[in-house]
Design an enzyme around this catalytic site. Structure first.
Site, short mmCIF file in Angstrom:
data_model
loop_
_atom_site.label_atom_id
_atom_site.label_comp_id
_atom_site.label_asym_id
_atom_site.label_seq_id
_atom_site.Cartn_x
_atom_site.Cartn_y
_atom_site.Cartn_z
N SER A 1 44.47 35.83 40.02
CA SER A 1 44.31 35.15 38.73
C SER A 1 45.27 33.98 38.56
CB SER A 1 44.48 36.14 37.58
OG SER A 1 43.42 37.05 37.59
N HIS B 1 37.45 34.96 39.20
CA HIS B 1 37.09 35.49 40.52
C HIS B 1 36.16 36.66 40.28
CE1 HIS B 1 39.71 38.79 39.46
NE2 HIS B 1 40.66 37.92 39.17
#
Ligand SMILES: [Zn+2]
Length: 468
Positions: A55, A325
């Site tokens: 992240s 993601h």
């Protein structure tokens, strides 16, 4: 910009099915709010040195417009993870789209269900060679001096652009409070430098003669919504906010409520604003193989987006919804239309053992085979409880991210700039182009110039025709 942390495409498909099934319909035909947006694209999420993003490098891509090394925030790939010295080189330090907006006289803010110092929201304001440097303790633990490489909470309160954010809403009080003090809900701080950054945040705003409010309870947030202060800091948990399905609805606001007050607050600036809103716990639920929690958090993000589009004008705003993601949950089997998306498949495996419609490639939900067969998870005592883990192929302490592309949904002005398949790092440039600020300023300014030159040429041509 709305971000579903780890909101993979299968997560969207399963969450919309759950949404429909909660309304007593088959479910597959349901829509999350942003799935009705006019433009959809795909973004490639890999980072400079990682096939699969975390992240932090992905936040650097979608907020600063540059791909980075795994685990680093707001820094170019010239900075290896945990390299404090390299992170101090001016050329390596990036500005986020929130800073671009501020530089153009607009306002900026962040909203998240995680700690406000966690990787995704920190991408909007921090430069850190390690995403885990949330308080001074973490910087010291890696052998660095917080006086050189300031921790992320400190940057949010004292450094640009975080110190200019009008709205900061989420969790994470522990990163702001000293280890010697206990917060309003009885949890100790983590800082060893003796500083109370919540108090320092108040001092900074007071010194500016600005109005400000700090909230740790939902009631205080609703009060602030009545008469909006210039600056609002809300930290509703010591750590992350609790999952929507497990929360205390009295003390913790919903993501939609946080989004509404942020938009109302930032909308007071006539020049506009950049707001980052994160549904951050979709990711945590997936890491634990807890599919129901991941889908429910996705539905909460959908509610927050719906609230935003009610408050904003489609002509004059741009809303982009995406993920940083993917994850490795699969939505599988050949079950009948309308089959319980959280239930077992209509079919069985080759040994006649049931399997779940939603399961994971890896993670902590692994069960050892018995006599060469998978175990029948439907016989477990807590089967289908909210915190039950689905079954898993590869045993790991924590389920991993996936390297798949993620969807990008866009609504409002220049939404069509978000179709196609592109690098995740293009997102802030496309958003800034739509808003005509930051890295987009020259491009949209050039387009305007081209148009006016064309108009001028036409006028001259008409004059010439008249003369002839
Ligand atoms: Zn994750």
């Amino acid at each position: 910009m709305f971000l579903g942390d780890g909101m993979s495409v299968p997560t969207l498909a399963a969450a919309r099915a759950l949404l429909g099934q909660r309304e007593q319909r088959p479910g597959e035909e349901a829509q999350l709010s942003f799935e009705a947006f006019p433009t959809v694209g795909l973004a490639k999420t890999y980072c400079v040195n990682r096939q699969t993003a975390d992240s932090a490098c992905s936040a650097t891509a979608y907020l600063c417009g540059v791909k980075a090394n795994g685990g680093t925030l707001g820094l170019t790939a010239a900075v290896p993870r945990r390299d404090c010295n390299a992170s101090l080189v001016p050329a390596a330090r990036l500005a986020s789209i929130a800073a671009w907006a501020l530089a153009d006289g607009r306002d900026a803010g962040i909203v998240t269900t995680t700690r406000v110092t966690h990787a995704s929201p920190a991408g909007a304001y921090a430069r850190a060679a390690d995403r885990n440097w949330e308080s001074d303790v973490d910087v010291r633990a890696d052998g660095h001096d917080p006086a050189a490489c300031a921790d992320i909470a400190h940057q949010l309160v004292h450094e640009y652009p975080g110190n200019e954010f009008k709205v900061i809403l989420g969790g994470g009080r522990r990163e702001f409070l000293p280890i010697t003090s206990v917060d309003e809900e009885g949890t100790r701080g983590r800082r060893t430098d003796g500083r109370d950054l919540i108090e320092e945040w108040r001092d900074v705003k007071r010194a500016r003669n600005a109005s400000y409010a700090y909230a740790w309870h939902r009631d205080q947030l609703l009060q602030a919504n009545e008469s909006l202060p210039d600056y609002l800091l809300g930290l509703f948990e010591s750590g992350h906010l609790r999952y929507n399905l497990l929360t205390d609805a009295v003390s913790e606001p919903t993501l939609a409520e946080l989004t509404e007050i942020a938009i109302r607050s930032l909308s007071r600036n006539d020049r506009g604003f950049f707001l980052f809103v994160e549904g951050g716990r979709i990711d945590h639920a997936h890491h634990d193989n807890r599919a129901e929690l991941a889908l429910d958090e996705t539905i909460e993000l959908s509610h927050a987006v719906a609230r935003a589009t009610q408050l904003l004008s489609e002509e004059d705003s741009l809303v982009v919804v995406t993920a940083d993601h993917a994850h490795v949950m699969s939505f599988n089997g050949y079950s009948a239309r309308g089959a319980d998306v959280l239930g077992v498949s209509d079919a069985r495996d080759a040994d006649g053992v049931p399997y779940m419609t939603l399961s994971y490639i890896n993670g902590p939900g692994h069960r050892r085979e018995v006599d060469g067969r998978r175990v029948d998870v439907t016989q477990e005592q807590d089967f289908r409880a909210v915190q039950w883990r689905s079954h898993v192929e590869v045993p790991l302490d924590s389920e991993t991210h996936g390297a798949d592309d993620v969807a990008v949904f866009a609504w409002g002005r220049h939404h069509d700039a978000f179709s196609g398949l592109y690098e995740q790092s293009q997102l802030p440039h496309r958003m800034a182009y739509a808003g005509c600020f930051g890295s987009g300023l020259t491009a949209c300014g050039a387009a305007a110039l081209r148009q006016s030159l064309l108009a001028l040429a036409l006028v001259l041509l008409m004059q010439l025709v008249k003369l002839l």
